[in-house]
Design a protein around this motif. Structure first.
Motif, PDB file in Angstrom:
ATOM      1  N   UNK A   1      37.284  36.744  48.340  1.00 44.92           N
ATOM      2  CA  UNK A   1      36.218  37.451  49.049  1.00 44.92           C
ATOM      3  C   UNK A   1      36.252  38.964  48.834  1.00 44.92           C
ATOM      4  N   UNK A   2      37.140  39.433  47.989  1.00 47.13           N
ATOM      5  CA  UNK A   2      37.172  40.853  47.642  1.00 47.13           C
ATOM      6  C   UNK A   2      36.096  41.114  46.589  1.00 47.13           C
ATOM      7  N   UNK A   3      35.038  41.869  46.906  1.00 47.72           N
ATOM      8  CA  UNK A   3      33.952  42.074  45.948  1.00 47.72           C
ATOM      9  C   UNK A   3      34.365  42.822  44.687  1.00 47.72           C
ATOM     10  N   UNK A   4      35.524  43.452  44.720  1.00 46.85           N
ATOM     11  CA  UNK A   4      36.031  44.139  43.531  1.00 46.85           C
ATOM     12  C   UNK A   4      37.243  43.423  42.946  1.00 46.85           C
ATOM     13  N   UNK A   5      37.520  42.217  43.428  1.00 43.41           N
ATOM     14  CA  UNK A   5      38.666  41.443  42.966  1.00 43.41           C
ATOM     15  C   UNK A   5      38.342  40.559  41.786  1.00 43.41           C
ATOM     16  N   UNK A   6      39.159  39.532  41.542  1.00 41.26           N
ATOM     17  CA  UNK A   6      38.982  38.687  40.357  1.00 41.26           C
ATOM     18  C   UNK A   6      37.686  37.883  40.359  1.00 41.26           C
TER      19      UNK A   6
END
Length: 235
Positions: A20-25
């Motif tokens: 759920x990290x928009x800048x993650x994988x």
């Protein structure tokens, strides 16, 4: 689980905590999600189906990006994935957002064996990762009520997709973790249409999804050479 690749499930389970990290994988999925869920929503409405109470199954849901979008439209959502880690992350995020989504660790053939039926079945960025494509589509068809809709999004197997979705996205731009995709598992629209027909599903629509490499924004297009969506109807 017959259609599940254990290696693929483990690979994506490893990303669960940052899903759920928009800048993650999963950054590309975050940016793609409004296009793919919006495209599906338009075709659900065109079929005369009301979102309120619509029985929808999200197959290979990961941590729930699409499932939550559909639940917010009013659908009664069941969402399944082979990764226990992804389902745990999905349940936590839904609880935090006050959404009632029925998340299960399962393969589609498990629900089909139970006799479950849905108005709409979606499998987004999943079919390129399954162990048995024909068995997977047969399970999706079995889970769809007569007259219901099946929606898939996937990657075309072309030289362009190898350059952009594999080498470009994973190695050059680092938009995805290296090893996310195996280009040999990509499926052409013609191959997918034939496989859907074998499963008893008739293709009724398709569209390309094109990313702007400078902004990362996605738009619908006629170019199916890399990412595409496909809609089918069960007779």
């Amino acid at each position: 689980m017959g259609t599940v690749s254990a290696a693929e499930a483990a690979k994506f389970g490893a990303f669960a905590e940052r899903w759920w990290d928009p800048e993650g994988p999963m950054r590309p999925l975050h940016r793609m999600n409004p296009l793919r869920t919006g495209w599906i929503a338009e075709r659900v409405a065109a079929a005369g189906l009301a979102w309120a109470g619509l029985r929808l199954l999200d197959v290979g849901c990961g941590a729930g990006l699409a499932a939550e979008a559909f639940a917010r439209r009013g659908a009664s959502v069941t969402a399944i994935d082979a990764s226990a880690e992804a389902i745990a992350a999905a349940r936590l995020h839904a609880e935090q957002g006050g959404l009632a989504i029925d998340y299960r660790i399962a393969a589609p053939e498990d629900l089909a064996a139970e006799g479950a039926r849905f108005d709409v079945v979606v499998a987004l960025e999943v079919i390129e990762h399954v162990a048995d494509r024909d068995a997977f589509l047969a399970a999706l068809a079995a889970l769809t009520r007569p007259g219901g809709r099946v929606f898939l999004s996937t990657l075309n197997r072309t030289a362009r997709s190898f350059l952009l979705a594999k080498l470009g996205a994973e190695y050059l731009l680092r938009l995805l973790p290296v090893g996310t995709h195996d280009w040999r598992g990509f499926v052409t629209p013609a191959e997918l249409a034939r496989a859907l027909r074998r499963a008893g599903l008739a293709v009724i629509d398709s569209a390309g999804m094109t990313m702007d490499p400078l902004t990362g924004a996605w738009r619908e297009s006629r170019d199916l050479s890399v990412n595409y969506l496909i809609a089918a109807r069960r007779g």
